[in-house]
Design an enzyme around this catalytic site. Structure first.
Site, mmCIF file in Angstrom:
data_model
loop_
_atom_site.group_PDB
_atom_site.id
_atom_site.type_symbol
_atom_site.label_atom_id
_atom_site.label_comp_id
_atom_site.label_asym_id
_atom_site.label_seq_id
_atom_site.Cartn_x
_atom_site.Cartn_y
_atom_site.Cartn_z
ATOM 1 N N ASP A 909 0.846 -1.195 0.000
ATOM 2 C CA ASP A 909 0.000 0.000 0.000
ATOM 3 C C ASP A 909 0.885 1.250 0.000
ATOM 4 O O ASP A 909 0.639 2.206 0.727
ATOM 5 C CB ASP A 909 -0.942 0.008 1.208
ATOM 6 N N ASP A 1522 -23.183 9.191 -6.235
ATOM 7 C CA ASP A 1522 -22.874 8.099 -5.307
ATOM 8 C C ASP A 1522 -24.135 7.595 -4.620
ATOM 9 O O ASP A 1522 -24.168 7.378 -3.416
ATOM 10 C CB ASP A 1522 -21.858 8.587 -4.267
#
Length: 1657
Positions: A909, A1522
């Site tokens: 990450d 969204d």
């Protein structure tokens, strides 16, 4: 005007303590010195503070007499001239030269067209003697024929000074004595004083002050004057100075070349360690005639309680000698660095300084010279020795060896064959030559058609010679074709060959010309062996470079070019082989390719003295051996000799050193057994005063270490079990073996029994401990040991808080997944933390402790004060980050990642948010490890942890089966490198799904513009693009990345670096001394970002704890001062507050217009402030910057008044929008004559004068001014009308009497919050005299509003006289200010702005797309508080949020969440909405018992559709983007409301801070990154319909990319068979792939209503 000797310039650096350790008071070093060195030491100290913040360094500039009086308390003294040797010995002193400088002759002759008159030495001497008195004297005219007619018949007025002999005044007099015999005789008669000579006696020469600044001011104010000053002080000021003819008769001007030439003229004397010489009137052709060197002196025998102080002082001196970046910085201020050999001798003198009888400086500095090689950039940087620094400077090999004769270098590097016998003289009879490496030198070419080929071009010797002689000029020439196969010939272009020639003396030139001369008589006769060849080329066939590193860069940037160049230089030019090495065809037809194998054979031939011209055994015919030359027995100290021996050994035997060499194309010499033996024998015989210096010397035997049968430990051989003897040279005898066998036979059984007993006891003990309280690791802590502070950030796995643990500031990462943490997950967490706590590396965040017991699981890490790299790049208070610093940041990050990979840990990450910076700008990798734990948690809630797409490698996005996570980390690093050079957000504006598809399907990457490519080093771009290559096998490892960045740090085409240091980098953050100054010059910022990782250092002005403060008498006022580098004012200052009145009303009137108006106002204020030399103070925490109020600081009253006047006048001329001008508060107003006196924003201004306290913010590198003076200025502003300027009596008293506008006394006023009443004055602007304030207007003035004239009675207000005193009959001034205006930054009074202190926070109830949601109360009302994850929001974006909140507050619909308001103060920026008791639709459906009925489902969907329809009804439509169940909220009565709309910019930025969700509800046009409209919400609604229908999650079990591709390929959730057909038909329409086929939300409502007729539509 003579400088007051009591005024002292102080430069103080106060260093904040490291955040991860207990705060300690560091050493305090106090130095006093000459006024001419104030700016020099200011730069030194401020930049050194960035490297070492454990020491406070103070420099006080003063007169020479005061320096002499101060020597008893000062740690060091800085003089403009060297102290004579006799005094050095008598007083036990030591001195170090600092920099070279120039003295220039300054003058003021009005009316001249030239700014640089010309003078010669004799004429100048006669002027100062008094024999030339007029400016139009014939000698001056002859020297200046172009302006002879302009020279006036005026007396030359001289400005002199007779300061102490260690001043530049003395240097000037001594130089004049050399220039002119007339002057020398007159000067002797006058007793060696200007003041006793004829010009002073006759009154046309006066004492103009000791400081150069004083003489400059005198000259500027005195027509027809002449004086002298140091060039560093003259350079930034507008004063004329002369060019001169030097001793060699050449006309020169002051600059780095001419001053360094003067220093070089005396270099031989310097190398004898004589630093007491003057360098004026040097004989060199290019030397400036009045050059000088300033010095820093101190006692050589310190006696004090703490010797750390002495070491810190010497470290500081060594730093400004060694650091390349500070050398570049001071050049900009016209201070010229010393020759490198002089620096070396000065550094060696540091070891003569003692403290309490012991040598103070233990750190060893090895200074080396030699041929520029990439390996000598990488090896010293990688060789991490806490006690040693290697500094390598580029030079010719012969020069490097010659410097050994005078010990001017600790060692030299040569790449020429070394003839030891040539140097066996009395000065170098102990010469040692250690071969370190070898490399190929190759014919290199750049033919674009050949890039990517596995085959190489073949050239024979004759062709190469003909190319250099200009006989072969085309790549398609038959002589080239004859040596190559048909395939290569088919690619040969019909292009001219461009030969790259190094037009500077170099070793490579000498080597390749010698090589070709041996191969070709034709070349030998035409050119011959030379280090500076002269070729006869047609101009278009050649490119010249004068950089010793330039051939490589020129090759890579010039298509169809050719040159001989070292193979390592070619390897390091680019990742893809743009420049390639040609194979050579020998005279017998054999083709040899440059490879490691052919290099190894060539080395073997060279060592065995085989003539390669006659032997063709497949070895490369042209190699160079890199050899280290040094003194075997007479180095200047044991410590230096030992350090050099360690370095030599490390280069030959360390795996990292070998890896670096192999990567770059070098052959480590000790691979060859003969060289290995020679090098070890050299180490064995390397001595100092007959003591061996190598730490392996006692282990060396017959050219081996421990006979290759053991290891060397502490200079003693530890032999293998079958060997013995001092060097393991003996085999053990059989009898010895038998005895050992007998002993072992007896001992082993007994030992076995004992061990068994011990094991049983240990097992029992462990079992007991486990049974009673479990295992406790050293790092395991109780959570209650932590004191948690402010939240620093939020991620997918929890929150990060600032905290305290055992008195140390730490960062605490709270793990907060679902409550379903199993014992296995807990165990995995503990196991992985245990591994991480063992990791220690300077570029990896330190794991300090952990609490592993649910539910309070956390990790304790070191606190990184500057936050993340992402925050740094987004922080517009730091508008410019030097490229060198960006490279260093990348280099440090790559070091951290290389360490992790070497430790078996992949990051998975890696992103800019996970690279953190400490207070000293060191980069450390964070958030690594916990791979198993994260995997476990993801499996619990996969949708929450879909990953950070922007940095994710394509093979991970596509979920390949065999992923090399090491190389996927490299991909992520490539994106970070892009962020560093652009400071942009990768893929900004694209949805996560769109990013994933573009990366995988289209091989799309963040854009690198042509402009960016032209501004950034091509090696950096090449490395970046290779890191993010689609094919993982093409990507470099982090070791290779480190190597390439290390070489890039030196700006070298061939090798990447001219000099290096293991401890001091070329860019030791020093250019950030300029960041602070430049930050306030931005007149067009998007805003200001502040970092929640924040520290503040405070100091009081005038104290010895000031931070880099400089106090001087330079408060000279210019009418309209323009500056490009504005220092923050210190001492007594003018504080100016500007404030927009009635801002709240304007925000309520039209938030969009007010936002734009505020941005215009902010730009205008900053622009005028910069032009007037002001400094913008950081705003207090009570208000945000850029919302209407500014606190500005000026060192000069007149500049402050100029700012106020210009601001009020220019505000009237701003192109305000017509809509804004409709409001009465901002309407246009005119006076009776029709002149506009008001237009747009009304701004009030208050001023006060006095001392302040200053806080320094290390993140923004800016200052906040606080204290009573600031408070008073703010209070005065609150009682000021819009458009009015009011000042206190203190300001009025400082205002120049020459000012055309006089302030009008308003009387004595009482102001709330100010203990004493103030006498206030109003400053009236003549151009705006018609302005009316509080019922009183000026004489003969009135105003017209709304185009209608209104007359007012004339008032008697006498402005003709000015007095700063209060009138005899003082009256009270009552300003007619409304209550709501008695508040600065009234934008905070908007009805929807909420005071965060009024909010009572409760439990966390959710995590949205841009914030953490809490339940809470506001004024006893249940509310939901969404606190933004991103609190570091810049100024303009915060204004945009304010605009959006104002708009959203006006939205009212039963199916839209109600906006209560917002808090806009960092670090608590949040929005407050109504509270919905049942949470979101997803959770409500999961927990609903019994299951929802059909009627309920339809009602829910209708209400959702109504809410969306309401949003779409606006013009333009509000697009949610969204729509999904988690953004649809339910109250206790099952009323549905849509939430989480708006704030698109914040959502976009937070997409990189939180792991994005799955794209189940995302329309295909968003995924494709196409233009879209409100129909994307219809698509999302279709998926929601399916969820409400089935009470299931769509695409369950599919990963991110599978869902994304399904949506693009028109795959949708399976509709149940029992679904009503009309409902299914509506769903299909809603989620149709083509947006034009989808219905409107109004159509959806009509269809849904048919299923339940009782539902109102």
């Amino acid at each position: 005007m003579r400088l007051n000797s009591q005024i002292v310039f102080c430069i103080v650096v106060v260093i904040s303590c490291l955040s991860m350790i207990e705060c300690k008071m560091g050493s305090r070093i106090y130095c006093s010195g000459s006024l001419s060195s104030v700016e020099l030491f200011s730069q030194y100290i401020s930049n050194y503070a960035l490297r070492n913040d454990d020491v406070t360094i103070i420099y006080a500039g003063m007169s020479v007499d005061e320096i002499n009086a101060d020597v008893y308390i000062a740690d060091c003294s800085a003089y403009d001239r060297a102290i004579p040797q006799i005094y050095m010995i008598s007083y036990g002193l030591i001195q170090f030269p600092i920099v070279g400088q120039a003295i220039v002759i300054i003058y003021n002759v009005p009316g001249l067209s030239s700014h640089n008159m010309i003078i010669d030495r004799e004429t100048l001497g006669r002027i100062w003697t008094g024999n030339i008195r007029k400016w139009n004297d014939i000698q001056i005219q002859n020297l200046n024929p172009d302006i002879a007619s302009q020279l006036p018949n005026e007396t030359i007025t001289l400005g002199y000074n007779d300061a102490y002999y260690l001043s530049i005044s003395e240097i000037m007099q001594l130089a004049l004595r050399n220039f002119s015999e007339e002057f020398a005789n007159a000067h002797t008669i006058a007793g060696g004083k200007f003041g006793n000579m004829i010009p002073a006696k006759q009154g046309y020469a006066i004492d103009a002050g000791e400081a150069s600044e004083s003489r400059i001011d005198w000259v500027k104010n005195t027509p027809f004057s002449l004086s002298f000053a140091d060039f560093a002080t003259v350079y930034p000021r507008n004063v004329s100075y002369m060019h001169m003819y030097n001793k060699a008769g050449k006309l020169v001007e002051p600059n780095i070349t001419t001053v360094q030439s003067a220093m070089a003229d005396f270099k031989e004397i310097y190398t004898t360690n004589d630093f007491t010489i003057d360098i004026f009137d040097a004989s060199g052709e290019n030397s400036w005639p009045i050059s000088w060197v300033n010095y820093i002196s101190m006692t050589s025998t310190f006696q004090q309680a703490d010797c750390i102080r002495t070491k810190e002082l010497l470290d500081f001196i060594a730093w400004f000698y060694m650091n390349n970046e500070i050398a570049e910085i001071i050049k900009e201020y016209q201070y010229y660095p010393l020759d490198n050999t002089i620096k070396k001798i000065a550094i060696d003198n540091m070891y003569n300084v003692t403290c309490n009888g012991k040598v103070s400086q233990e750190h060893q500095y090895l200074i080396a010279f030699g041929s520029p090689l990439s390996i000598m950039a990488s090896w010293p940087n990688t060789w991490a020795s806490s006690m040693t620094t290697v500094k390598y400077y580029a030079s010719l090999s012969d020069q490097a060896i010659e410097l050994q004769k005078t010990f001017s270098g600790d060692f030299g590097i040569t790449i020429k064959d070394f003839d030891k016998n040539k140097y066996l003289s009395s000065t170098m009879e102990d010469i040692g030559v250690s071969h370190l490496a070898a490399f190929n030198i190759v014919p290199a070419y750049n033919i674009p058609e050949f890039i990517g080929l596995n085959e190489t071009l073949v050239l024979n010797y004759e062709t190469i010679v003909d190319i250099y002689l200009g006989l072969v000029t085309n790549w398609n020439d038959s002589s080239i074709r004859n040596s190559n196969n048909p395939y290569i010939n088919s690619l040969l272009p019909n292009k001219t060959i461009t030969v790259v020639v190094q037009k500077v003396e170099s070793d490579v030139n000498e080597l390749f010309t010698n090589f070709l001369s041996c191969k070709s008589d034709k070349f030998n006769n035409a050119i011959g062996p030379t280090n500076l060849p002269e070729f006869d080329f047609v101009s278009n066939n050649v490119v010249y470079t004068e950089d010793v590193y330039g051939v490589g860069n020129t090759l890579v940037s010039t298509d169809y070019s050719f040159a001989f160049w070292p193979e390592p230089g070619i390897r390091l030019l680019s990742h893809m082989a743009i420049v390639q090495a040609a194979s050579i065809q020998t005279s017998t037809g054999t083709i040899i390719k440059p490879t490691n194998e052919t290099l190894s054979k060539a080395v073997d031939n060279k060592i065995n003295s085989i003539n390669r011209r006659d032997i063709e055994d497949g070895s490369w015919p042209f190699i160079a051996m890199m050899s280290l030359v040094y003194h075997q027995k007479t180095m200047q100290s044991f410590s230096k000799a030992s350090a050099l021996a360690d370095f030599i050994y490390w280069t030959q035997f360390d795996d990292t050193a070998a890896s670096i060499a192999d990567t770059q194309g070098y052959y480590v010499a000790s691979i060859h057994p003969t060289i290995l033996r020679e090098n070890l024998e050299l180490l064995q015989s390397f001595t100092f005063e007959d003591r061996t210096v190598s730490k392996v010397a006692n282990c060396i035997f017959e050219g081996t270490i421990c006979y290759n049968k053991g290891t060397c430990n502490n200079n003693v051989c530890l032999c293998n079990i079958d060997r013995e003897g001092q060097f393991c040279e003996l085999e053990k005898t059989q009898s010895d073996t038998n005895i050992v066998t007998i002993i072992l036979a007896v001992v082993i059984p007994i030992a076995f029994i004992i061990v068994c007993i011990i094991c049983i006891l240990v097992v029992a003990l462990i079992f007991s401990l486990r049974f009673r309280k479990g295992i406790s690791d050293d790092w395991e802590i109780d959570f209650h040991e932590l004191e948690l502070g402010e939240q620093l950030g939020t991620g997918a796995f929890g929150e990060v808080h600032k905290g305290t643990w055992r008195g140390t500031e730490v960062a605490v990462k709270m793990i907060s997944p679902d409550k379903t943490i199993t014992k296995d997950i807990e165990r995995n967490f503990k196991d992985e933390v245990r591994v991480m706590t063992t990791l220690r590396h300077p570029n990896v965040v330190l794991f300090m402790a952990a609490s592993t017991k649910p539910p309070k699981m956390c990790i304790v890490m070191e606190f990184m004060a500057l936050g993340s790299l992402h925050d740094l790049l987004k922080n517009e208070l730091i508008p410019d980050i030097p490229f060198a610093l960006k490279v260093k940041i990348a280099y440090q990050a790559s070091k951290g990642m290389h360490f992790l990979h070497s430790s078996g840990i992949t990051h998975r990450d890696l992103k800019s948010l996970n690279l953190l910076l400490d207070i000293k700008w060191n980069v450390k990798v964070s958030d690594f490890g916990l791979t198993k734990f994260k995997s476990d948690v993801k499996s619990i809630n996969p949708e929450k942890f879909a990953g950070t797409i922007q940095w994710t490698a394509p093979e991970i996005l596509s979920e390949d089966r065999e992923v090399d996570y090491i190389l996927s980390d490299v991909y992520s690093f490539g994106i970070i490198m892009w962020e560093l050079i652009t400071r942009d957000q990768p893929y900004f504006g694209m949805s996560p799904a769109a990013i994933a598809v573009s990366v995988i399907r289209d091989n799309y990457r963040p854009v690198i513009s042509d402009q960016l490519r032209s501004e950034v080093a091509p090696e950096y771009i090449e490395l970046l693009t290779s890191c993010w290559h689609f094919d993982p096998t093409i990507r470099p490892t982090f070791l290779e990345i480190m190597t390439r960045l290390s070489n890039l740090m030196g700006d070298s085409g061939m090798t990447g670096m001219s000099s290096s240091s293991s401890n001091s980098s070329k860019f030791d953050y020093n250019s950030f001394g300029k960041v602070q100054q430049f930050a306030i010059n931005r007149t067009d910022p998007d805003g200001i970002v502040q970092n929640s990782y924040n520290r503040t250092d405070s100091y009081d002005l005038g104290s010895n704890n000031s931070h880099s403060s400089i106090t001087s008498d330079t408060n000279k006022s210019n009418k309209y001062l323009r500056q490009t580098n504005i220092q923050h004012p210190t001492g007594e200052v003018v504080v100016v507050f500007t404030d927009i009145i009635s801002a709240a009303q304007l925000w309520e009137f039209d938030a969009s217009e007010m936002k734009n108006a505020t941005i215009l106002y902010n730009k205008l204020v900053r622009s005028i402030c910069n032009e007037c030399g002001g400094y913008e103070s950081l705003i207090s925490k009570e208000r945000n910057s850029g919302e209407g109020s500014f606190c500005l600081i000026f060192s000069d009253v007149q500049n402050a008044i100029t700012f106020c006047e210009e601001l009020q006048k220019q505000l009237v001329g701003v192109n305000w929008s017509p809509k804004l001008l409709e409001h009465p508060i901002t309407a246009i107003e005119k006076d009776i004559n029709g002149t506009i006196i008001y237009a747009g924003l009304r701004v009030r201004i208050g001023l006060h004068f006095g001392s302040t306290k200053i806080n320094y913010d290390p993140i923004s590198r800016k200052y906040e001014y606080i204290g009573p003076t600031v408070t008073t200025a703010a209070a005065v502003t609150t009682i000021t009308h819009g458009g009015q300027i009011i000042m206190t009596e203190d300001v009025a008293n400082k205002l120049s009497t020459e000012n055309s506008n006089k302030p009008v006394c308003l009387g004595r006023v009482d102001i709330d919050g100010i203990p004493d009443s103030l006498v206030l004055y109003e400053y009236v602007i003549s151009a705006l005299i018609g302005r009316f304030f509080g019922g009183v207007t000026r004489k003969n003035a009135s105003f017209v509003s709304n185009e209608t004239s209104t007359d007012y009675d004339d008032m008697d207000t006498d402005n003709s006289t000015f007095s700063a005193r209060v009138p005899h009959q003082a009256y009270q001034y009552h300003a007619a200010i409304e209550n709501n205006e008695r508040y600065l930054t009234s934008a905070g009074l908007c009805s929807w702005v909420i005071n965060y202190d009024e909010i009572k926070m409760g439990e966390q109830i959710g995590l949205g797309s841009y914030g953490v949601v809490y339940r809470g109360k506001w004024k006893n009302v249940d509310v939901a508080i969404k606190k933004f994850i991103k609190q570091k929001i810049d100024e303009n974006h915060l204004l945009g949020i304010r605009e959006e909140i104002a708009f959203l507050k006006k939205l009212h619909h039963p199916n839209i969440i109600t906006m209560v308001g917002a808090s806009l103060k960092k670090p608590n920026i949040c929005i407050v909405t109504e509270y919905m008791a049942k949470g979101n639709l997803r959770d409500a459906m999961r927990t609903c018992t019994p299951k929802l009925e059909w009627h309920q489902k339809i009602k829910i969907l209708v209400n959702i559709a109504k809410g969306i329809s309401y949003l779409h009804s606006f013009d333009p439509p509000i697009i949610h983007r969204d729509i999904k169940p988690s953004n649809i909220l339910i109250d206790e009565n099952w009323n549905v409301k849509i939430a989480d709309f708006g704030f698109a910019r914040i959502k976009e930025e937070n997409a990189i801070m939180t792991r994005c969700g799955t794209p189940c509800w995302t329309a295909p046009e968003i995924i494709r990154n196409d233009i879209y409209d409100e129909k994307v919400d219809v698509f999302s609604f279709g998926i929601v319909m399916w969820e409400v229908l089935t009470c299931k999650e769509p695409f369950i079990g599919a990963n991110f990319m599978k869902i994304t591709m399904d949506i693009l390929e028109d795959v949708r959730p399976k509709i149940p068979q029992d679904c009503p057909e009309e409902f299914a038909k509506l769903m299909r329409k809603c989620w149709h792939a083509k947006s034009t086929k989808r219905p409107t939300m109004d159509d959806v409502i009509i269809v849904l209503a048919k299923f339940c007729p009782d539902i109102s539509v």
